[in-house]
Every structure is written in structure tokens, then in C-alpha cells.
Design a protein around this motif. Structure first.
Motif, PDB file in Angstrom:
ATOM      1  N   GLY A 252     -12.367  -3.717  -5.716  1.00 45.27           N
ATOM      2  CA  GLY A 252     -12.109  -2.578  -6.820  1.00 45.27           C
ATOM      3  C   GLY A 252     -12.998  -2.910  -7.968  1.00 45.27           C
TER       4      GLY A 252
ATOM      5  N   ILE B 180      -3.612   5.956  -1.660  1.00 43.89           N
ATOM      6  CA  ILE B 180      -2.260   6.708  -1.174  1.00 43.89           C
ATOM      7  C   ILE B 180      -2.217   8.254  -1.353  1.00 43.89           C
ATOM      8  CG2 ILE B 180      -0.935   4.557  -1.592  1.00 43.89           C
ATOM      9  CD1 ILE B 180       0.106   6.159  -3.829  1.00 43.89           C
TER      10      ILE B 180
ATOM     11  N   PHE C 143      -2.526   1.720   5.402  1.00 44.08           N
ATOM     12  CA  PHE C 143      -1.607   1.877   4.531  1.00 44.08           C
ATOM     13  C   PHE C 143      -1.069   2.948   4.164  1.00 44.08           C
ATOM     14  CE2 PHE C 143      -3.719   3.013   0.404  1.00 44.08           C
ATOM     15  CZ  PHE C 143      -5.043   2.745   0.922  1.00 44.08           C
TER      16      PHE C 143
END
Ligand code: CP3
Length: 354
Positions: free
Chosen positions: A30, A78, A144
Motif C-alpha cells: 500500500g 473488497i 479475501f
């Protein structure tokens, strides 16, 4: 597939003996890393990083090339699911994610359908396969998804981090509509995670970032129940190995016993709970992952090492702990403090694994 050179993270998730406590960091690839900022500039935007398997592979590996981490996490977001459902994800500089369309009208909600994972989210499974090849067995790869409740907050509110009044109003006035959204989303998440596993994800994590905004009873009804369904529908074994699952409700420390009954192998913990107390509460049902406050990484290497020692002592002797932050690393973190944390976990933790 090449065999795994370091499977300590997978073993800890199953509460098996390990020589030390494994460690990775939420959002480890990140903006705090200069090489990530460079890749994002080259890709043009955050979404182009996610949608290009080449770029996603490049940035997934960046933190592993710097630090002795015990797991890699797929570089994605997500919000790929609501985007694939047609809501139009976009990012405004400095403002976080937003959607062009929201899901509030009954007619729109009833039209919601499970997207075709094999086409609409192929860029994600392609990235998983390519990252696995690039990792060449160095460490396991985590896949994820968001939880249905957390994804629904973005779909209904159109953005994150609000007071959730629109979705809560729907929960209490028209629970049937919200349950419809959650049901379709849970089916999507199950298929999405299983597609990631089939493509090579060796463990999966469900991020319930906004579950902590719910009341005690509403948490069970609108968040936990759906995560339980997802966990029961997950592929449990691939490549002759178990594929462990982690459930993480931010702000969910009051409900650990119920989370331990979802069937997940491990629970993620934010920094509001004591790891030692959490361990007593869940007993031998699940492993625990967490739980350092990411803000500690804004201090000094010495303060970071002290906190690592405190957290490891709080968990105590024995396996079943994966060291992590209690939430994503902030963009203001000096990279050398992240390094101090990871090295301290490895150096200090061996005395807890006899
Ligand atoms: O952990 C990793 O390194 C894997 C990659 C990952 C990202 N997002 C990359 C990302 C993961 C696992 C996520 C999950 C995610 N995304 C969650 C759940 C975890 C949590 O933080 O609670 C949520 C709620 C999102 C939604 C989202 N995406 C938000 C709120 C933001 C803005 C955050 C910010 O720091 O500005 C994003 C964008 C995002 N996702 C970034 C990264 C690296 C920053 C994008 C950039 O500007 O480069």
C-alpha cells in the motif's frame, strides 16, 4: 505446483506447532511503500492496479521483497464484488471509494443477481494464479472478500464510513429487502472465494469491516449469520492441503464466542481486546490473528518492539497466534517501523513455542 517453503502461517491457523509466531500486515502492499506509489503512478489508478494481473502481482510481492513476512495477500479490494454487480465503483483522490449507483429502491434490489465470477471477476482469479506462480512457494497466498453486511453498507450508502443510517433504516423498516441483498451477496462471496481457492489461494479471509456498527442482535441477524453460511460453503481442501479461513469483524470483540462458532479456523481481532482474554474465551476452537494498533507504527522502532513483546506475552505460550495489525497499516507509516515490528515478532516469539 511447487511445494511451500514456509507454511508456518497455515500451520498457526490450524493451531499446529510452529517454531515462531508468523506475521503479516493488513494492507501490507500500500501507500506507505514508495515502490507501491511508483507502481500506482505507472498503472494510472488504484483500480488499474487491481485489474491488471501483472501490476497486481508486482505490488503483492513488494512488501515480501522488503520484509521477512510469512504470508502474501492478493492485491485487490473488497469492492470488486459490488462493482461486478454493476454499481460503478470509483475513487476520488483523498476521499475513499464511492459508487455511481446505490441500491435503495425495491425494484433495483429485486433485480440484484450473482455476477458471473468466471467473466466479471476473471481479472481477480487471473491475478491469483499469476501471483502463485511468482511466489514460487515462498509463502502462502491469502485470498479475501468483504462480508455481505460490509459490502451491503457500500451498496446501500454509496460510500463507506458513514453513520449507516440509510442501511439501518432498511434493516429495521424493510428487513426483507436487506436480507435479499445479503443473501445474493453471500452466494456471490462463496463462489468468489471458492474461485480464488481454485486459482491458488491457500487461505481466505472475510473482512467484516463495519460489523461493529451493529447492535448485539442485529450483528447476528445481518452479519454473522451470512458469514457462517459462507464458511460452510467454502472449499475446505485444495492441492492436498486444508484451506483455512479467517473471519474478522472490526469492532466485534464482544462477540468472539459467536464468531468462533461460524466454523472458521481463525478470528481476526482489532486492538480493543486483550489477546490473552480472547484466547480464554474461544478456547481451542479457533486461532487468533492480530492485534496491534496500526498507530503504534507511527512511533519509533523501540516503542514498536516494546508493544510487540507485550502482545506476544499477552497471547502467551503455545501455537494458534498469527501476529498482525488490528486494522490496515496507515499510509503515514515509516517503512522502517514495519520492519522493526516484523523482525521483533520473529526474534521474540520463539520463546513462546517450546
Ligand atoms: O491487505 C492488502 O495488502 C491487500 C489489499 C487490500 C486492499 N483493500 C487494497 C487497497 C485489501 C485486503 C483491502 C480490503 C478492503 N478494502 C477493506 C476491508 C479491510 C478494511 O480496511 O477494513 C475495505 C473496507 C476496503 C474498501 C476500501 N478500499 C477503502 C475504504 C479504501 C480507501 C482506503 C484508504 O486508505 O484510502 C480502499 C482503497 C484501497 N484498497 C487502497 C489499497 C492499497 C488504497 C488505494 C490507493 O489510493 O492506492
Amino acid at each position: 505446483m511447487t511445494s511451500l517453503k514456509n507454511d508456518i502461517f497455515l500451520r498457526a491457523l490450524q493451531r499446529q506447532r510452529t517454531p515462531y509466531t508468523p506475521v503479516w500486515m493488513m494492507r501490507q502492499a500500500g501507500r506507505y511503500l514508495p515502490e507501491y506509489r511508483e507502481s500506482r503512478k505507472n498503472a494510472g489508478s488504484f483500480m488499474s492496479l487491481c485489474q491488471s494481473p501483472d501490476f497486481a502481482t508486482e505490488v503483492t510481492l513488494q512488501p515480501l521483497d522488503r520484509y521477512p513476512l510469512d504470508a502474501a495477500i492478493l492485491f485487490s479490494d473488497i469492492l470488486t464484488i459490488p462493482d461486478a454487480m454493476g454499481l460503478g465503483l470509483y475513487f476520488e483522490e483523498g476521499e475513499g471509494p464511492k459508487f455511481e449507483r446505490t441500491l435503495r429502491e425495491e425494484s433495483d434490489i429485486l433485480k440484484l443477481a450473482v455476477p458471473d465470477i468466471g467473466t466479471d471477476l476473471k481479472y481477480v482469479t487471473d491475478a491469483v494464479s499469476q501471483i502463485r506462480r511468482a511466489l514460487d512457494g515462498r509463502v502462502p497466498l491469502i485470498g479475501f472478500s468483504g462480508s455481505p453486511w460490509t459490502l451491503a453498507t457500500y451498496m446501500v450508502e454509496g460510500r463507506g464510513g458513514t453513520d449507516f443510517l440509510t442501511i439501518k433504516q432498511m434493516a429495521y423498516a424493510r428487513p426483507d429487502l436487506l436480507h435479499h441483498i445479503l443473501d445474493i451477496t453471500a452466494q456471490t462471496v462463496t463462489a468468489y472465494l471458492n474461485a480464488q481457492i481454485a486459482a491458488g489461494a491457500q487461505a481466505v479471509m472475510i473482512f467484516d469491516s463495519w460489523g461493529g456498527a451493529l447492535s448485539h442482535h442485529a450483528y447476528q441477524e445481518f452479519s454473522l449469520q451470512y458469514m457462517k453460511k459462507i464458511v460452510s460453503g467454502l472449499t475446505k481442501e485444495n492441492e492436498d492441503r486444508p484451506v483455512p479461513s479467517i473471519v474478522f469483524t472490526k469492532g466485534g470483540g464482544l462477540w468472539l464466542e459467536a464468531q468462533a462458532d461460524t466454523g472458521a479456523n481463525a478470528l481476526g481481532l482489532d486492538w480493543t481486546v486483550s489477546l490473552g482474554e480472547a484466547r480464554k474465551r474461544v478456547g481451542s476452537k479457533v486461532a487468533l490473528q492480530g492485534n496491534m494498533d496500526p498507530a503504534i507504527l507511527l512511533s519509533t522502532p523501540e516503542a514498536v518492539e516494546k508493544e510487540v513483546a507485550r502482545i506476544l506475552a499477552d497471547y502467551g505460550i503455545g501455537s494458534g497466534h498469527v501476529f498482525n495489525l488490528g486494522h490496515g497499516i496507515t499510509q503515514f507509516t515509516p517503512p522502517e517501523n514495519a520492519e522493526a515490528m516484523i523482525k521483533a515478532v520473529h526474534a521474540i516469539s520463539s520463546k513462546y513455542h517450546l
